[in-house]
Design a protein around this motif. Structure first.
Motif, mmCIF file in Angstrom:
data_model
loop_
_atom_site.group_PDB
_atom_site.id
_atom_site.type_symbol
_atom_site.label_atom_id
_atom_site.label_comp_id
_atom_site.label_asym_id
_atom_site.label_seq_id
_atom_site.Cartn_x
_atom_site.Cartn_y
_atom_site.Cartn_z
ATOM 1 N N ILE A 90 0.839 -1.208 0.000
ATOM 2 C CA ILE A 90 0.000 0.000 0.000
ATOM 3 C C ILE A 90 0.869 1.253 0.000
ATOM 4 O O ILE A 90 0.619 2.210 -0.743
ATOM 5 C CB ILE A 90 -0.947 0.004 1.220
ATOM 6 C CG1 ILE A 90 -1.991 -1.109 1.088
ATOM 7 C CG2 ILE A 90 -1.631 1.370 1.362
ATOM 8 C CD1 ILE A 90 -2.865 -1.282 2.312
ATOM 9 N N CYS A 91 1.918 1.241 0.827
ATOM 10 C CA CYS A 91 2.827 2.384 0.903
ATOM 11 C C CYS A 91 3.500 2.641 -0.448
ATOM 12 O O CYS A 91 3.566 3.776 -0.918
ATOM 13 C CB CYS A 91 3.876 2.126 1.985
ATOM 14 S SG CYS A 91 5.016 3.499 2.265
ATOM 15 N N ALA A 92 4.006 1.571 -1.068
ATOM 16 C CA ALA A 92 4.658 1.709 -2.372
ATOM 17 C C ALA A 92 3.667 2.217 -3.422
ATOM 18 O O ALA A 92 4.002 3.077 -4.251
ATOM 19 C CB ALA A 92 5.244 0.363 -2.801
ATOM 20 N N ILE A 96 3.941 5.629 -5.715
ATOM 21 C CA ILE A 96 3.809 5.630 -7.175
ATOM 22 C C ILE A 96 2.618 6.489 -7.605
ATOM 23 O O ILE A 96 2.689 7.236 -8.588
ATOM 24 C CB ILE A 96 3.655 4.190 -7.689
ATOM 25 C CG1 ILE A 96 4.938 3.400 -7.397
ATOM 26 C CG2 ILE A 96 3.349 4.171 -9.190
ATOM 27 C CD1 ILE A 96 4.826 1.906 -7.660
ATOM 28 N N GLY A 97 1.530 6.403 -6.836
ATOM 29 C CA GLY A 97 0.349 7.201 -7.146
ATOM 30 C C GLY A 97 0.630 8.690 -7.078
ATOM 31 O O GLY A 97 0.154 9.467 -7.908
ATOM 32 N N LEU A 114 -0.010 7.100 2.735
ATOM 33 C CA LEU A 114 1.376 6.656 2.761
ATOM 34 C C LEU A 114 1.910 6.663 4.198
ATOM 35 O O LEU A 114 2.543 5.702 4.650
ATOM 36 C CB LEU A 114 2.231 7.558 1.871
ATOM 37 C CG LEU A 114 3.689 7.126 1.656
ATOM 38 C CD1 LEU A 114 4.152 7.524 0.256
ATOM 39 C CD2 LEU A 114 4.622 7.750 2.681
ATOM 40 N N GLY A 115 1.632 7.751 4.930
ATOM 41 C CA GLY A 115 2.076 7.830 6.313
ATOM 42 C C GLY A 115 1.424 6.767 7.175
ATOM 43 O O GLY A 115 2.071 6.153 8.030
ATOM 44 N N VAL A 175 10.920 6.690 -6.341
ATOM 45 C CA VAL A 175 12.184 6.001 -6.051
ATOM 46 C C VAL A 175 12.186 5.279 -4.701
ATOM 47 O O VAL A 175 12.644 4.134 -4.597
ATOM 48 C CB VAL A 175 13.375 6.992 -6.142
ATOM 49 C CG1 VAL A 175 14.609 6.415 -5.475
ATOM 50 C CG2 VAL A 175 13.669 7.294 -7.604
ATOM 51 N N PRO A 176 11.674 5.900 -3.598
ATOM 52 C CA PRO A 176 11.708 5.196 -2.311
ATOM 53 C C PRO A 176 10.914 3.891 -2.303
ATOM 54 O O PRO A 176 11.127 3.041 -1.432
ATOM 55 C CB PRO A 176 11.088 6.208 -1.337
ATOM 56 C CG PRO A 176 11.297 7.536 -1.986
ATOM 57 C CD PRO A 176 11.176 7.277 -3.450
ATOM 58 N N ALA A 177 9.991 3.739 -3.258
ATOM 59 C CA ALA A 177 9.205 2.502 -3.322
ATOM 60 C C ALA A 177 10.054 1.311 -3.755
ATOM 61 O O ALA A 177 9.708 0.156 -3.458
ATOM 62 C CB ALA A 177 8.028 2.678 -4.290
ATOM 63 N N ILE A 178 11.180 1.563 -4.426
ATOM 64 C CA ILE A 178 12.017 0.461 -4.930
ATOM 65 C C ILE A 178 12.645 -0.340 -3.796
ATOM 66 O O ILE A 178 12.440 -1.562 -3.710
ATOM 67 C CB ILE A 178 13.087 1.003 -5.901
ATOM 68 C CG1 ILE A 178 12.412 1.655 -7.117
ATOM 69 C CG2 ILE A 178 14.031 -0.123 -6.337
ATOM 70 C CD1 ILE A 178 13.372 2.369 -8.053
ATOM 71 N N PRO A 179 13.410 0.276 -2.866
ATOM 72 C CA PRO A 179 13.935 -0.513 -1.743
ATOM 73 C C PRO A 179 12.838 -1.068 -0.855
ATOM 74 O O PRO A 179 13.003 -2.138 -0.257
ATOM 75 C CB PRO A 179 14.821 0.488 -0.991
ATOM 76 C CG PRO A 179 14.334 1.839 -1.391
ATOM 77 C CD PRO A 179 13.873 1.682 -2.811
ATOM 78 N N LEU A 180 11.706 -0.355 -0.777
ATOM 79 C CA LEU A 180 10.590 -0.855 0.030
ATOM 80 C C LEU A 180 10.072 -2.176 -0.515
ATOM 81 O O LEU A 180 9.879 -3.146 0.242
ATOM 82 C CB LEU A 180 9.473 0.193 0.059
ATOM 83 C CG LEU A 180 8.169 -0.237 0.751
ATOM 84 C CD1 LEU A 180 8.426 -0.610 2.195
ATOM 85 C CD2 LEU A 180 7.133 0.883 0.677
#
Length: 463
Positions: A90-92, A96-97, A114-115, A175-180
């Motif tokens: 959901i966060c990722a 992206i959204g 996201l939070g 970008v932060p969604a990638i390591p997540l």
């Protein structure tokens, strides 16, 4: 024999995968936080919605604050793996959204969700470090998480800001969604899902806690802006107080409470909550008022001010693991680590409390670097010791409560420091010096608490 000492026995390969997955989660959470604030302004400007900057900032902290104490309990009820996977996805998706939408309403909704999703799994890495490792290895692995946060804090802004400057603003948002997602996959495929057979959700408690924290967070955020005597701020505190009273009554009767009230009867745990709160208190003065002091009082450039935390970052990338190994060798080192964490948070703010236009910039570089030592020892001591004084059934909700109280320290510090600064009128030098001196007092109180209370409790095995 080693498997008998851990709550969730894993093969060596799967344990390493889960540890790496947790590192990825904490790195991503930090980049979503620090990095997003670097590019949030340009994104809102692109949407012609710059006036919503403060509201978006509140949304970011509000969702996180509401869900952090709830996330640990959800992990107990539905399984840690399930919560990490679902909340992580959901966060990722929200990240992206946010990179796709071009109007403020859906962007704000994604920011809030996201939070909230982050809050649901933020405590999970700290809980898993206790569940999959032997007790002697927990401080060391907590050090890995602290290093991931340090790398994310320093590198997140540089990475996302660099992408934005290069014309890839929208790509920077995702970008932060990638390591997540990497972390979610590693944990999802390597961790068995342990949950209780009978699941009961404390819906009333969740709603009441959301109202309590919403009223409190909004009042704390708007108080310094519109005035503490404003009727809206007073109403926010009144709603929070009423919800707090109702919440306590609900939780005492609930079969599966979000925050078991009996945890506060544990003197060790309650004391450690206070120590954690104090250990985080100085960070607001460091992040918000140190840059103001060096630029407005000492006349240092913004670029130089931005480099102040570089030595601190290097220390917090390396030292936590070393400190964790040291703590793991002897139980008595736990209280010593907390004494270092609180004492070295107070020490550097003593000279900073006498800042003038002629104060050497090197003094600030050294002092902020010393806080990196304090943070390194805090990260591998307070939470692991708090976990060790809890029964296994309360590990998840207890760890989430520690994380939640730590986050509250920033809210309180921001509000109190804002009042202190406001009392100094337009005198920046006087304002920052008073804030730094007050920070010394709070941190020294934590040092005394550790030396005279925590040391005794840990050494005597007091219940």
């Amino acid at each position: 024999m080693a498997e008998e000492k851990v709550m969730i026995p894993l093969t060596k390969g799967k344990k390493h995968a889960v540890i790496i997955g947790c590192i990825c989660l904490m790195f991503s959470v930090t980049v979503f936080g620090v990095g997003f604030f670097v590019i949030q302004g340009p994104v809102l400007e692109e949407m012609h919605a710059s006036q919503y900057y403060s509201l978006l900032t509140i949304f970011a902290s509000l969702g996180l604050a509401v869900m952090t104490p709830i996330g640990g309990k959800l992990g107990d009820l539905f399984g840690r793996r399930n919560v990490v996977v679902i909340a992580g996805v959901i966060c990722a998706a929200c990240g992206i959204g946010m990179s796709i939408v071009h109007s403020i309403i859906p962007f704000a909704i994604f920011r809030l969700l996201l939070g909230a999703a982050q809050g649901a799994f933020t405590a999970a890495p700290y809980i898993l470090m206790r569940e999959i490792n032997e007790s002697k290895d927990v401080p060391k692995t907590m050090g890995y998480l602290a290093s991931a946060i340090a790398v994310g804090s320093f590198g997140g802004g540089i990475l996302l800001g660099g992408l934005a400057d290069a014309g890839f603003l929208r790509f920077a948002l995702m970008v932060p969604a990638i390591p997540l997602l990497i972390g979610v996959a590693l944990i999802g495929f390597s961790l068995p899902n342990k949950k209780k057979e009978k699941v009961e959700i404390d819906v009333s408690g969740i709603i009441c806690l959301a109202v309590l924290l919403s009223g409190f967070c909004l009042a704390m955020n708007y108080g310094p802006i519109i005035g503490w005597g404003n009727l809206k701020v007073i109403a926010g505190f009144a709603v929070a107080a009423a919800a707090g009273i109702i919440f306590v009554k609900i939780e005492k009767k609930a079969k599966e409470p979000i925050v078991p009230m009996y945890l506060f009867e544990n003197r060790k745990f309650t004391t450690l909550l206070l120590v954690g709160f104090i250990c985080y208190f100085y960070q607001t003065a460091m992040s918000a008022y140190v840059p103001l002091a060096v630029q407005d009082v000492m006349g240092v450039s913004a670029t130089a001010a931005g480099s102040l935390q570089f030595p601190r970052t290097i220390l917090t990338m390396v030292l936590p693991t070393i400190a964790g190994v040291w703590i793991g060798k002897k139980a008595a080192n736990n209280w010593k680590a907390m004494a270092i964490a609180t004492g070295l948070a107070a020490l550097p703010f003593i000279p900073l409390g006498f800042t003038t236009a002629s104060t050497p910039f090197l003094v600030y570089v050294i002092c902020i670097g010393i806080t990196g030592i304090a943070e390194s020892f805090r990260s591998v001591s307070v939470t692991p010791v708090a976990q060790s004084v809890l029964p296994q059934k309360d590990l998840g909700v207890g760890t989430s409560l520690v994380t939640f109280v730590n986050s509250l320290a920033s809210l309180f510090a921001a509000a109190i420091n804002g009042v202190i600064f406001g009392m100094s009128g337009n005198q920046v030098q006087e304002g920052v010096n008073h804030i730094f001196r007050f920070t010394v007092v709070i941190s020294l109180a934590g040092f005394l608490l550790v030396v005279f209370v925590v040391r005794k409790q840990l050494n005597t095995g007091e219940k």
